[in-house]
Design a protein around this motif. Structure first.
Motif, PDB file in Angstrom:
ATOM      1  N   ALA A 100       0.946  -0.935  -0.375  1.00 55.55           N
ATOM      2  CA  ALA A 100       0.451   0.278   0.279  1.00 55.55           C
ATOM      3  C   ALA A 100       0.867   1.011   0.291  1.00 55.55           C
ATOM      4  O   ALA A 100       2.051   1.299   0.417  1.00 55.55           O
ATOM      5  N   SER A 101       0.335   1.972  -0.641  1.00 55.56           N
ATOM      6  CA  SER A 101       1.129   3.152  -0.577  1.00 55.56           C
ATOM      7  C   SER A 101      -0.194   4.863  -0.552  1.00 55.56           C
ATOM      8  O   SER A 101      -0.751   4.316  -0.434  1.00 55.56           O
ATOM      9  N   ILE A 102       0.297   5.982   0.151  1.00 57.35           N
ATOM     10  CA  ILE A 102      -0.280   7.032   0.534  1.00 57.35           C
ATOM     11  C   ILE A 102      -0.945   7.030  -0.769  1.00 57.35           C
ATOM     12  O   ILE A 102      -2.613   7.597  -0.959  1.00 57.35           O
ATOM     13  N   LEU A 103      -0.033   6.802  -2.041  1.00 54.41           N
ATOM     14  CA  LEU A 103      -0.867   8.046  -3.633  1.00 54.41           C
ATOM     15  C   LEU A 103      -2.194   7.083  -3.152  1.00 54.41           C
ATOM     16  O   LEU A 103      -3.520   6.987  -4.231  1.00 54.41           O
ATOM     17  N   SER A 104      -2.666   5.456  -2.587  1.00 50.56           N
ATOM     18  CA  SER A 104      -3.873   4.785  -2.762  1.00 50.56           C
ATOM     19  C   SER A 104      -4.469   5.098  -1.555  1.00 50.56           C
ATOM     20  O   SER A 104      -5.656   4.733  -1.720  1.00 50.56           O
ATOM     21  N   ALA A 105      -4.034   4.659  -0.816  1.00 53.53           N
ATOM     22  CA  ALA A 105      -4.338   4.516   0.581  1.00 53.53           C
ATOM     23  C   ALA A 105      -5.249   6.367   0.978  1.00 53.53           C
ATOM     24  O   ALA A 105      -6.885   6.105   2.031  1.00 53.53           O
ATOM     25  N   VAL A 106      -4.806   6.941   0.492  1.00 54.17           N
ATOM     26  CA  VAL A 106      -5.728   8.523   0.214  1.00 54.17           C
ATOM     27  C   VAL A 106      -6.968   7.894   0.647  1.00 54.17           C
ATOM     28  O   VAL A 106      -7.842   8.793   0.768  1.00 54.17           O
ATOM     29  N   GLY A 107      -7.448   6.849  -0.801  1.00 51.73           N
ATOM     30  CA  GLY A 107      -8.596   6.509  -0.772  1.00 51.73           C
ATOM     31  C   GLY A 107      -9.432   6.849   0.347  1.00 51.73           C
ATOM     32  O   GLY A 107     -10.562   6.878   0.251  1.00 51.73           O
ATOM     33  N   CYS A 108      -8.818   7.033   1.599  1.00 49.31           N
ATOM     34  CA  CYS A 108      -9.996   5.872   3.079  1.00 49.31           C
ATOM     35  C   CYS A 108     -10.556   7.000   3.432  1.00 49.31           C
ATOM     36  O   CYS A 108     -11.802   7.866   4.340  1.00 49.31           O
ATOM     37  N   CYS A 109     -10.147   9.004   2.895  1.00 47.73           N
ATOM     38  CA  CYS A 109     -10.913   9.954   3.713  1.00 47.73           C
ATOM     39  C   CYS A 109     -12.458   9.579   2.404  1.00 47.73           C
ATOM     40  O   CYS A 109     -13.320  10.777   3.166  1.00 47.73           O
ATOM     41  N   GLY A 110     -12.842   9.196   1.141  1.00 47.14           N
ATOM     42  CA  GLY A 110     -13.915   8.846   0.730  1.00 47.14           C
ATOM     43  C   GLY A 110     -13.826  10.197  -0.875  1.00 47.14           C
ATOM     44  O   GLY A 110     -14.645   9.752  -1.388  1.00 47.14           O
ATOM     45  N   LEU A 111     -12.434  10.332  -1.072  1.00 48.33           N
ATOM     46  CA  LEU A 111     -12.930  11.413  -2.227  1.00 48.33           C
ATOM     47  C   LEU A 111     -11.677   9.504  -3.147  1.00 48.33           C
ATOM     48  O   LEU A 111     -11.224   9.662  -2.796  1.00 48.33           O
ATOM     49  N   GLN A 112     -12.832   9.905  -4.485  1.00 50.76           N
ATOM     50  CA  GLN A 112     -12.635   8.953  -5.149  1.00 50.76           C
ATOM     51  C   GLN A 112     -11.142   8.687  -5.968  1.00 50.76           C
ATOM     52  O   GLN A 112     -10.841   9.782  -6.768  1.00 50.76           O
ATOM     53  N   LEU A 113      -9.995   7.922  -5.676  1.00 55.65           N
ATOM     54  CA  LEU A 113      -8.782   8.547  -6.313  1.00 55.65           C
ATOM     55  C   LEU A 113      -9.203   8.113  -8.201  1.00 55.65           C
ATOM     56  O   LEU A 113      -8.422   9.395  -8.350  1.00 55.65           O
ATOM     57  N   TYR A 114     -10.018   7.773  -8.265  1.00 51.40           N
ATOM     58  CA  TYR A 114     -10.261   8.475 -10.087  1.00 51.40           C
ATOM     59  C   TYR A 114     -10.099   9.760 -10.682  1.00 51.40           C
ATOM     60  O   TYR A 114      -9.910  10.896 -11.455  1.00 51.40           O
ATOM     61  N   ASN A 115     -10.900  10.659  -9.489  1.00 50.34           N
ATOM     62  CA  ASN A 115     -10.604  11.647  -9.413  1.00 50.34           C
ATOM     63  C   ASN A 115      -9.836  12.815  -8.312  1.00 50.34           C
ATOM     64  O   ASN A 115      -9.823  14.135  -8.414  1.00 50.34           O
ATOM     65  N   PHE A 116      -8.689  12.195  -8.761  1.00 49.22           N
ATOM     66  CA  PHE A 116      -7.483  13.268  -7.751  1.00 49.22           C
ATOM     67  C   PHE A 116      -6.378  13.912  -9.591  1.00 49.22           C
ATOM     68  O   PHE A 116      -6.168  12.419 -11.003  1.00 49.22           O
ATOM     69  N   GLY A 117      -5.508  14.654  -9.375  1.00 50.81           N
ATOM     70  CA  GLY A 117      -4.857  15.263 -10.355  1.00 50.81           C
ATOM     71  C   GLY A 117      -4.166  15.407 -10.283  1.00 50.81           C
ATOM     72  O   GLY A 117      -3.261  13.906  -8.764  1.00 50.81           O
ATOM     73  N   GLU A 118      -2.720  15.863 -10.389  1.00 55.61           N
ATOM     74  CA  GLU A 118      -1.090  15.494 -10.570  1.00 55.61           C
ATOM     75  C   GLU A 118      -1.160  15.693  -9.179  1.00 55.61           C
ATOM     76  O   GLU A 118      -1.480  16.524  -8.173  1.00 55.61           O
ATOM     77  N   ALA A 119      -0.149  14.774  -8.265  1.00 53.10           N
ATOM     78  CA  ALA A 119       0.026  15.226  -6.795  1.00 53.10           C
ATOM     79  C   ALA A 119       1.144  16.254  -6.738  1.00 53.10           C
ATOM     80  O   ALA A 119       1.997  15.793  -8.018  1.00 53.10           O
ATOM     81  N   VAL A 120       1.629  16.633  -5.902  1.00 47.46           N
ATOM     82  CA  VAL A 120       1.958  18.089  -5.478  1.00 47.46           C
ATOM     83  C   VAL A 120       3.122  17.575  -4.295  1.00 47.46           C
ATOM     84  O   VAL A 120       2.032  17.038  -3.383  1.00 47.46           O
ATOM     85  N   SER A 121       4.283  18.331  -4.367  1.00 47.88           N
ATOM     86  CA  SER A 121       5.072  18.034  -2.803  1.00 47.88           C
ATOM     87  C   SER A 121       5.686  19.800  -2.649  1.00 47.88           C
ATOM     88  O   SER A 121       5.213  20.119  -2.956  1.00 47.88           O
ATOM     89  N   ILE A 122       5.281  19.559  -0.876  1.00 54.09           N
ATOM     90  CA  ILE A 122       5.026  21.391  -0.781  1.00 54.09           C
ATOM     91  C   ILE A 122       6.182  20.875   0.903  1.00 54.09           C
ATOM     92  O   ILE A 122       6.722  20.119   1.130  1.00 54.09           O
ATOM     93  N   VAL A 123       6.583  22.164   0.244  1.00 48.16           N
ATOM     94  CA  VAL A 123       8.041  22.129   0.489  1.00 48.16           C
ATOM     95  C   VAL A 123       8.132  23.112   1.743  1.00 48.16           C
ATOM     96  O   VAL A 123       7.812  24.334   1.565  1.00 48.16           O
TER      97      VAL A 123
END
Ligand code: SAM
Length: 290
Positions: free
Chosen positions: A111-134
């Protein structure tokens, strides 16, 4: 053979059965220690795996990759990554080096945070580019992640913001003196990420720009996903800047256009249920003004 093995997100026991068998049979086992952490720590992993782990920090992986790959053509070497090995961009380099040296590799996913984030209820199919906040410093306050979030929101997409990890950092003074003394590790919190975003919103407002998000945009903060004490809270960007999420690691999601089911799921984690009352799920054009 070089094995890249994902350890999952929450606990020593999240490693797969196949991953564990390979770890126990390899001649050397490295634990990548700069793109992510398991809060249980190295000792607990060593005890559970019954193997000594060699910590591989950024310097080791980037400058001493040949040492990691030593003898991997004739024996088995494991490279362990918290989450999934390809949940970070960094590890393609090791695979390419192995291929160049004629060493075969295999990946054991997890499991990665990139897939596990779906646990909040927002659908993984509806995510755009992931970003890094420095982390911002006094001299360096990049805003490029805001522009990526803006592009996602204009397309109605959610944005997963991965938050900065600083390990083995040297102060300018120690760097200039050539002293290998390191600052304590720093892990960006949801509060810090939200505060930086709020500052950018303010900057862009002063420039007269049409805003891609505001203090009232619905966001989700996630801490220690997969661990027994994981914490998820949904609310406005302003609200999330003050919620206490506890220890690392944290991620922040900026919502895009939401389906009614996604909204129902987010309400389970609402900081203040009334924050969700004004959202019109049918009309994605409201996102630039909410
Ligand atoms: C390079 S990324 C992900 C790396 C990892 N290989 C993976 O697949 O999940 C590291 C960032 O992901 C986020 N992250 C990783 N694990 C997390 C967790 N369990 N809970 C919340 N955020 C997490 C944090 O923002 C962290 O700084």
């Amino acid at each position: 053979m070089l094995y890249l093995i994902g350890l999952g997100l929450g606990d020593a026991k999240d490693v797969s059965v196949r991953g564990l068998e390979v770890i126990r049979s390899c001649s050397r086992v490295y634990l990548e220690a700069y793109t992510s952490i398991l809060s249980v720590g190295k000792d607990a992993l060593e005890e559970f795996y019954g193997r000594e782990l060699i910590l591989a920090d950024r310097e080791t992986v980037e400058q001493e990759a040949d040492e990691i790959l030593r003898d991997a053509a004739i024996s088995d070497v494991a490279f362990l990554v918290v989450g999934d090995p390809f949940g970070a961009t960094t590890h393609s380099d090791l695979v390419l080096r192995a291929a160049k040296a004629g060493i075969q590799h295999r990946v054991i996913h997890n499991a990665s945070i990139l897939s596990a984030v779906g646990c909040c209820g927002l659908q993984l199919y509806n995510f755009g580019e992931a970003v890094s906040i420095v982390f911002w410093s006094d001299a360096w306050k990049p805003e490029s992640f805001y522009d990526k979030i803006r592009r996602n929101r204009l397309s109605g997409m959610h944005t997963l913001c991965l938050l900065d990890i600083k390990v083995k950092e040297q102060s300018i003074e120690n760097l200039m003196r050539g002293k290998k003394i390191f600052e304590p590790p720093r892990y960006m919190t949801v509060n810090q990420a939200a505060e930086q975003l709020l500052q950018i919103v303010q900057n862009r407002r002063e420039l007269g720009e049409e805003l891609a998000l505001t203090e009232n945009t619905i966001c989700v903060g996630l801490a220690r996903v997969g661990a027994p004490d994981q914490h998820i809270a949904a609310g406005t960007l302003q609200q999330l800047s003050t919620v206490d999420f506890g220890g690392p690691l944290h991620s922040l999601v900026i919502s895009g256009c939401m389906h009614p089911l996604e909204l129902d799921m987010l309400r389970l984690f609402a900081v203040e249920p009334s924050s969700f009352d004004q959202i019109n799920v049918e009309d994605s054009s409201t996102y630039l003004s909410s």
